[in-house]
Design a protein around this motif. Structure first.
Motif, PDB file in Angstrom:
ATOM      1  N   MET A  50       0.835  -1.194   0.000  1.00 42.24           N
ATOM      2  CA  MET A  50       0.000   0.000   0.000  1.00 42.24           C
ATOM      3  C   MET A  50       0.874   1.251   0.000  1.00 42.24           C
ATOM      4  N   ILE A  51       0.409   2.265  -0.690  1.00 40.85           N
ATOM      5  CA  ILE A  51       1.028   3.576  -0.632  1.00 40.85           C
ATOM      6  C   ILE A  51       0.071   4.497   0.126  1.00 40.85           C
ATOM      7  N   ALA A  52       0.458   4.901   1.321  1.00 48.82           N
ATOM      8  CA  ALA A  52      -0.370   5.801   2.116  1.00 48.82           C
ATOM      9  C   ALA A  52      -0.241   7.215   1.549  1.00 48.82           C
ATOM     10  N   LYS A  53      -1.387   7.830   1.260  1.00 44.97           N
ATOM     11  CA  LYS A  53      -1.370   9.149   0.636  1.00 44.97           C
ATOM     12  C   LYS A  53      -2.173  10.190   1.409  1.00 44.97           C
ATOM     13  N   THR A  54      -3.297   9.773   1.979  1.00 44.60           N
ATOM     14  CA  THR A  54      -4.211  10.726   2.579  1.00 44.60           C
ATOM     15  C   THR A  54      -4.119  10.730   4.103  1.00 44.60           C
ATOM     16  N   GLU A  55      -4.692  11.739   4.704  1.00 43.07           N
ATOM     17  CA  GLU A  55      -4.757  11.799   6.165  1.00 43.07           C
ATOM     18  C   GLU A  55      -5.556  10.620   6.696  1.00 43.07           C
ATOM     19  N   GLU A  56      -6.596  10.224   5.957  1.00 42.92           N
ATOM     20  CA  GLU A  56      -7.392   9.061   6.345  1.00 42.92           C
ATOM     21  C   GLU A  56      -6.536   7.803   6.375  1.00 42.92           C
ATOM     22  N   ASP A  57      -5.667   7.649   5.377  1.00 46.50           N
ATOM     23  CA  ASP A  57      -4.764   6.497   5.347  1.00 46.50           C
ATOM     24  C   ASP A  57      -3.864   6.472   6.579  1.00 46.50           C
ATOM     25  N   PHE A  58      -3.226   7.590   6.862  1.00 46.54           N
ATOM     26  CA  PHE A  58      -2.290   7.646   7.987  1.00 46.54           C
ATOM     27  C   PHE A  58      -3.003   7.402   9.311  1.00 46.54           C
ATOM     28  N   ASN A  59      -4.173   8.010   9.472  1.00 47.28           N
ATOM     29  CA  ASN A  59      -4.910   7.830  10.725  1.00 47.28           C
ATOM     30  C   ASN A  59      -5.406   6.399  10.882  1.00 47.28           C
ATOM     31  N   GLY A  60      -5.886   5.801   9.786  1.00 40.57           N
ATOM     32  CA  GLY A  60      -6.367   4.422   9.836  1.00 40.57           C
ATOM     33  C   GLY A  60      -5.257   3.443  10.156  1.00 40.57           C
ATOM     34  N   LEU A  61      -4.090   3.645   9.554  1.00 42.24           N
ATOM     35  CA  LEU A  61      -2.941   2.771   9.806  1.00 42.24           C
ATOM     36  C   LEU A  61      -2.430   2.924  11.239  1.00 42.24           C
ATOM     37  N   LYS A  62      -2.435   4.146  11.734  1.00 39.49           N
ATOM     38  CA  LYS A  62      -1.987   4.380  13.107  1.00 39.49           C
ATOM     39  C   LYS A  62      -2.957   3.775  14.120  1.00 39.49           C
ATOM     40  N   THR A  64      19.420  -9.315  -4.084  1.00 38.21           N
ATOM     41  CA  THR A  64      19.105  -8.266  -5.051  1.00 38.21           C
ATOM     42  C   THR A  64      18.336  -8.780  -6.267  1.00 38.21           C
ATOM     43  N   LEU A  65      17.916 -10.047  -6.239  1.00 42.97           N
ATOM     44  CA  LEU A  65      17.252 -10.626  -7.407  1.00 42.97           C
ATOM     45  C   LEU A  65      15.929  -9.939  -7.721  1.00 42.97           C
ATOM     46  N   ASP A  66      15.158  -9.596  -6.687  1.00 48.13           N
ATOM     47  CA  ASP A  66      13.909  -8.876  -6.931  1.00 48.13           C
ATOM     48  C   ASP A  66      13.952  -7.509  -6.249  1.00 48.13           C
ATOM     49  N   ASP A  67      15.124  -6.881  -6.338  1.00 41.87           N
ATOM     50  CA  ASP A  67      15.333  -5.602  -5.672  1.00 41.87           C
ATOM     51  C   ASP A  67      14.452  -4.517  -6.285  1.00 41.87           C
ATOM     52  N   GLU A  68      14.136  -3.532  -5.477  1.00 41.90           N
ATOM     53  CA  GLU A  68      13.361  -2.387  -5.948  1.00 41.90           C
ATOM     54  C   GLU A  68      13.642  -1.213  -5.039  1.00 41.90           C
ATOM     55  N   LEU A  69      13.258  -0.037  -5.499  1.00 42.76           N
ATOM     56  CA  LEU A  69      13.429   1.153  -4.691  1.00 42.76           C
ATOM     57  C   LEU A  69      12.212   1.344  -3.805  1.00 42.76           C
ATOM     58  N   LEU A  70      12.456   1.656  -2.551  1.00 39.00           N
ATOM     59  CA  LEU A  70      11.365   1.946  -1.626  1.00 39.00           C
ATOM     60  C   LEU A  70      10.729   3.283  -2.005  1.00 39.00           C
ATOM     61  N   LYS A  71       9.425   3.382  -1.815  1.00 36.21           N
ATOM     62  CA  LYS A  71       8.680   4.541  -2.289  1.00 36.21           C
ATOM     63  C   LYS A  71       8.102   5.354  -1.130  1.00 36.21           C
ATOM     64  N   GLU A  72       7.896   6.635  -1.368  1.00 27.93           N
ATOM     65  CA  GLU A  72       7.241   7.515  -0.412  1.00 27.93           C
ATOM     66  C   GLU A  72       5.839   6.993  -0.107  1.00 27.93           C
ATOM     67  N   GLY A  73       5.522   6.832   1.165  1.00 23.35           N
ATOM     68  CA  GLY A  73       4.205   6.360   1.572  1.00 23.35           C
ATOM     69  C   GLY A  73       4.054   4.852   1.608  1.00 23.35           C
ATOM     70  N   MET A  74       5.078   4.109   1.181  1.00 19.81           N
ATOM     71  CA  MET A  74       4.996   2.642   1.193  1.00 19.81           C
ATOM     72  C   MET A  74       4.850   2.133   2.624  1.00 19.81           C
ATOM     73  N   VAL A  75       3.975   1.139   2.796  1.00 22.53           N
ATOM     74  CA  VAL A  75       3.739   0.549   4.120  1.00 22.53           C
ATOM     75  C   VAL A  75       4.300  -0.869   4.116  1.00 22.53           C
ATOM     76  N   ILE A  76       5.173  -1.169   5.065  1.00 18.57           N
ATOM     77  CA  ILE A  76       5.787  -2.494   5.111  1.00 18.57           C
ATOM     78  C   ILE A  76       5.805  -3.027   6.538  1.00 18.57           C
ATOM     79  N   THR A  85       8.416   7.687   4.923  1.00 15.49           N
ATOM     80  CA  THR A  85       8.211   9.090   4.561  1.00 15.49           C
ATOM     81  C   THR A  85       9.562   9.758   4.354  1.00 15.49           C
ATOM     82  N   LYS A  86       9.536  10.924   3.710  1.00 17.74           N
ATOM     83  CA  LYS A  86      10.784  11.650   3.452  1.00 17.74           C
ATOM     84  C   LYS A  86      11.446  12.138   4.728  1.00 17.74           C
ATOM     85  N   THR A  87      10.653  12.301   5.776  1.00 18.61           N
ATOM     86  CA  THR A  87      11.201  12.790   7.053  1.00 18.61           C
ATOM     87  C   THR A  87      11.548  11.663   8.009  1.00 18.61           C
TER      88      THR A  87
END
Length: 246
Positions: free
Chosen positions: A1-13, A186-198, A237-239
């Protein structure tokens, strides 16, 4: 999932807070003489009180609200009449959902006055998580988390379990990325993304590098090792990463 909205962040928290509180309460209740089934019953009560549901039970028909593993069991232990004893290595793994959002967390610990090596094992699992967390930033390669986990384990005389991994989470209990390894793959390596939830979960072992599934169809165990897990759900997140299950 990519968290984007305030609803996403609040729901996940919110669901993160719930599973974390259940995890911590079960750790407090893990005293010699209590059975893993009794602990799991407490978790069921807490899920209901919070208006949340157990992810393994609802998504996979797991025979318990939580996964509770003891000693040779590394993960997905089925709650049973098994009684916890002084010095046991116990893993409490709690995952759940509420309002369509999911969180997953787990911790291994020694009950009472335990074996110093097992206490160190649990400490190193936490240390490996904290070191890997420094690499959990958008734009970083996913493999960097596993690389530092493995380095931390080896520096302390331990190994990692290679066939148990972290994973994406958010709107389902298991999402992309399918695997977050505990070693440098590194076989299925990828770049981590802003908002990614793991769900990031180092599994540190006293010697073996793989687990096998028991005949019950659920429990993962070792032949002659102990394994400690330390797991949190995080939002990148970026921060800096947000730990929803702290």
């Amino acid at each position: 999932m990519i968290a984007k909205t305030e609803e996403d962040f609040n729901g996940l928290k919110e669901i993160g807070r719930i599973v974390a509180s259940i995890r911590d309460e079960l750790v407090r209740q893990s005293i010699p003489g209590i059975s893993t089934k009794e602990l799991d019953g407490l978790a069921g009560t807490y899920f209901e009180k919070e208006g949340a549901v157990s992810a393994p039970k609802s998504e996979y028909q797991f025979p318990g609200y939580t996964c509770i593993s003891v000693n040779d069991e590394a993960a997905h232990g089925i709650p049973s009449k098994r009684v916890i004893r002084e010095g046991d290595l116990v893993n409490i793994d709690v995952s759940g959902s509420k309002n369509g959002y999911f969180a997953d967390t787990g911790i291994s610990f020694v009950v009472g006055k335990g074996n110093k090596q097992l206490e160190k094992l649990c400490s190193v699992a936490k240390q490996a998580f904290e070191e890997g967390l420094k690499k959990a930033v958008p734009g970083s390669k996913k493999s960097r988390l596993g690389k530092i986990v493995n380095q931390t384990a080896q520096a302390n005389g331990f190994t990692v379990i290679k066939n148990l991994t972290g994973h994406g989470i958010g709107r389902a209990i298991h999402e992309s990325p399918d695997h977050i390894y505990n070693y440098n793959d590194t076989l299925d390596d990828e770049l981590l993304k802003e908002g990614m939830v793991i769900a990031f979960e180092p599994f540190i072992s006293t010697s073996e590098e793989e687990v096998f599934q028991k005949n019950d169809g659920w429990t993962f165990a070792t032949k002659n090792s102990y394994v400690a897990q330390y797991e949190h759900t995080i939002i990148l997140t970026k921060t800096g990463p947000i730990i929803t299950t702290l």
